[in-house]
Design an enzyme around this catalytic site. Structure first.
Site, mmCIF file in Angstrom:
data_model
loop_
_atom_site.group_PDB
_atom_site.id
_atom_site.type_symbol
_atom_site.label_atom_id
_atom_site.label_comp_id
_atom_site.label_asym_id
_atom_site.label_seq_id
_atom_site.Cartn_x
_atom_site.Cartn_y
_atom_site.Cartn_z
ATOM 1 N N GLU A 79 0.808 -1.220 0.000
ATOM 2 C CA GLU A 79 0.000 0.000 0.000
ATOM 3 C C GLU A 79 0.841 1.270 0.000
ATOM 4 O OE1 GLU A 79 -3.978 0.192 1.738
ATOM 5 O OE2 GLU A 79 -3.022 1.303 3.357
ATOM 6 N N LYS A 81 0.874 4.611 1.081
ATOM 7 C CA LYS A 81 0.108 5.250 2.161
ATOM 8 C C LYS A 81 1.003 6.337 2.753
ATOM 9 C CE LYS A 81 -1.959 3.568 6.522
ATOM 10 N NZ LYS A 81 -2.069 2.399 7.411
ATOM 11 N N LYS A 140 -7.765 2.676 -2.624
ATOM 12 C CA LYS A 140 -8.087 2.631 -1.199
ATOM 13 C C LYS A 140 -8.672 3.983 -0.800
ATOM 14 C CE LYS A 140 -7.291 -0.124 1.842
ATOM 15 N NZ LYS A 140 -6.614 0.001 3.128
ATOM 16 N N GLU A 185 -14.527 -5.082 2.646
ATOM 17 C CA GLU A 185 -13.801 -5.189 3.919
ATOM 18 C C GLU A 185 -14.760 -5.377 5.084
ATOM 19 O OE1 GLU A 185 -10.643 -2.272 4.765
ATOM 20 O OE2 GLU A 185 -11.764 -1.860 6.607
ATOM 21 N N ASN A 206 -10.254 -6.827 8.140
ATOM 22 C CA ASN A 206 -9.376 -5.785 8.660
ATOM 23 C C ASN A 206 -9.080 -6.046 10.138
ATOM 24 O OD1 ASN A 206 -7.889 -3.499 9.113
ATOM 25 N ND2 ASN A 206 -9.389 -2.084 8.229
ATOM 26 N N GLU A 236 -5.877 -7.875 6.279
ATOM 27 C CA GLU A 236 -5.527 -6.462 6.174
ATOM 28 C C GLU A 236 -5.081 -5.897 7.527
ATOM 29 O OE1 GLU A 236 -9.438 -5.528 3.341
ATOM 30 O OE2 GLU A 236 -8.753 -4.072 4.809
ATOM 31 N N SER A 237 -4.075 -5.040 7.477
ATOM 32 C CA SER A 237 -3.636 -4.193 8.591
ATOM 33 C C SER A 237 -2.839 -4.937 9.668
ATOM 34 C CB SER A 237 -4.821 -3.496 9.296
ATOM 35 O OG SER A 237 -5.523 -2.679 8.401
HETATM 36 O O1 LIG Z 1 -4.179 3.190 8.952
HETATM 37 C C1 LIG Z 1 -4.823 3.983 9.662
HETATM 38 O O2 LIG Z 1 -4.308 4.745 10.506
HETATM 39 C C2 LIG Z 1 -6.318 4.063 9.515
HETATM 40 C C3 LIG Z 1 -7.022 4.899 10.362
HETATM 41 C C4 LIG Z 1 -8.386 5.016 10.231
HETATM 42 C C5 LIG Z 1 -9.057 4.279 9.295
HETATM 43 C C6 LIG Z 1 -8.361 3.432 8.439
HETATM 44 C C7 LIG Z 1 -6.998 3.322 8.546
HETATM 45 N N1 LIG Z 1 -6.286 2.502 7.718
HETATM 46 C C8 LIG Z 1 -6.836 1.953 6.531
HETATM 47 C C9 LIG Z 1 -6.292 0.679 6.108
HETATM 48 O O3 LIG Z 1 -7.080 -0.123 5.669
HETATM 49 C C10 LIG Z 1 -4.836 0.395 6.144
HETATM 50 O O4 LIG Z 1 -4.187 1.440 5.511
HETATM 51 C C11 LIG Z 1 -4.414 -0.898 5.474
HETATM 52 O O5 LIG Z 1 -5.183 -1.976 5.881
HETATM 53 C C12 LIG Z 1 -2.942 -1.162 5.783
HETATM 54 O O6 LIG Z 1 -2.769 -1.230 7.174
HETATM 55 P P1 LIG Z 1 -1.325 -1.214 7.832
HETATM 56 O O7 LIG Z 1 -0.515 -2.292 7.174
HETATM 57 O O8 LIG Z 1 -1.531 -1.484 9.284
HETATM 58 O O9 LIG Z 1 -0.747 0.132 7.558
#
Ligand SMILES: O=C(O)c1ccccc1NCC(=O)[C@H](O)[C@H](O)COP(=O)(O)O
Length: 292
Positions: A79, A81, A140, A185, A206, A236-237
């Site tokens: 991602e 980001k 996204k 999601e 997520n 995810e995440s």
């Molecule tokens: O990533 C955040 O801080 C966030 C805050 C509020 C709502 C959504 C958020 N993230 C969206 C996502 O889905 C993530 O960017 C994505 O799943 C990747 O997650 P990560 O690997 O933990 O950065």
């Protein structure tokens, strides 16, 4: 969704901004100087927003995952980001170079934030990245209205079950009508049931709770067993290390969506560490470095 009271304030703000953008009609071709018929849009005007309706010609996400698997790589959606409510600082490098580094690191697909106010994304960035790479690109964003589907062409769009609520079947159909593949999601079993009822075939669980913004990899492990076998399942995440990647794969993930852990430090090396997690089991499990 109507009741946003239980959401983290940052998420309420994200949702309010998404609704404002949807109400304002998003961007249009005139504003972007792109009314040349080459941007995947039909001449037909999309309902109400005065914009052309996107006609997506998508790169196949599932096939991209299969190519990764065949190559011995863990299928990773990396991602782009630049920042987020849970990230310190903003990554200011050229996002196209970051995206190319992710592909060089073996990413099967990319996710590109287009939310401008809280994540530093833009639809223009997505267009530039999609032109520069040949892997599928997920848009996204926090889509809450059909008109937002016409903001930009991508290969996949995200619909967040918690945000779209009862509108999920309608938005899923509207996205598919435009040619998009759709990642739905969910965060819990109730949302999963709604996604399956709506006909979702690509489902992301997520690990980040949008009420508190904390991350628990156990979320995926608890929801994954309920996902139908024929769905493409994405964790995810919160996936930060090769050990996390192996943990999510052991719990049934066909692919992993990773943002922060790839964006922190050397993007190509971080992506490689995750895509090689199942072949290079001697790799360090340290989390990546800090953002500059
Ligand atoms: O990533 C955040 O801080 C966030 C805050 C509020 C709502 C959504 C958020 N993230 C969206 C996502 O889905 C993530 O960017 C994505 O799943 C990747 O997650 P990560 O690997 O933990 O950065």
């Amino acid at each position: 969704m109507n009741d946003t009271a239980e959401l983290d304030p940052a998420v309420r703000s994200i949702l309010a901004a998404a609704r404002d953008r949807a109400g304002a009609g998003g961007r249009d071709d005139e504003a972007n100087g792109r009314d040349d018929g080459t941007d995947g849009r039909d001449d037909e005007v999309a309902g109400g927003a005065g914009r052309d309706r996107v006609a997506a010609d998508p790169r196949d996400l599932r096939a991209a995952f299969e190519r990764s698997e065949a190559d011995g790589r863990v299928p990773v959606i990396a991602e782009v980001k630049p920042t987020s409510p849970t990230t310190e600082g903003t990554r200011k490098d050229d996002p196209v170079e970051l995206a190319e580094s992710m592909v060089a690191g073996g990413a099967a697909a990319l996710s590109v934030l287009t939310e401008p106010e809280h994540f530093g994304g833009s639809t223009e960035t997505l267009e530039r990245i999609r032109e520069a790479v040949d892997v599928p690109v997920l848009r996204k964003d926090f889509l809450v209205a059909e008109s937002q589907l016409d903001d930009v062409e991508s290969d996949v769009v995200l619909l967040i079950a918690r945000f779209v609520g009862d509108d999920l079947p309608e938005l899923l159909a509207a996205a598919r009508d435009r040619g998009f593949q759709v990642l739905v999601e969910v965060h819990d079993r109730e949302e999963l049931a709604a996604a399956v009822d709506a006909g979702a075939t690509t489902i992301g669980v997520n690990n980040r709770d949008l009420a508190r913004l904390d991350v628990d990899l156990g979320t995926f492990e608890s929801v994954a067993p309920e996902v139908p076998d024929d769905a493409t399942l994405i964790a995810e995440s919160g996936i930060a290390t090769p050990a996390d990647a192996r943990r999510m794969r052991a719990a049934g993930a066909d692919a992993l969506l990773v943002g922060s852990a790839i964006m922190d430090g050397d993007v190509e090396a971080n992506t490689l560490a995750l895509t090689r997690a199942e072949t290079d089991t001697h790799s360090t499990d340290d989390a990546p470095g800090t953002r500059t």
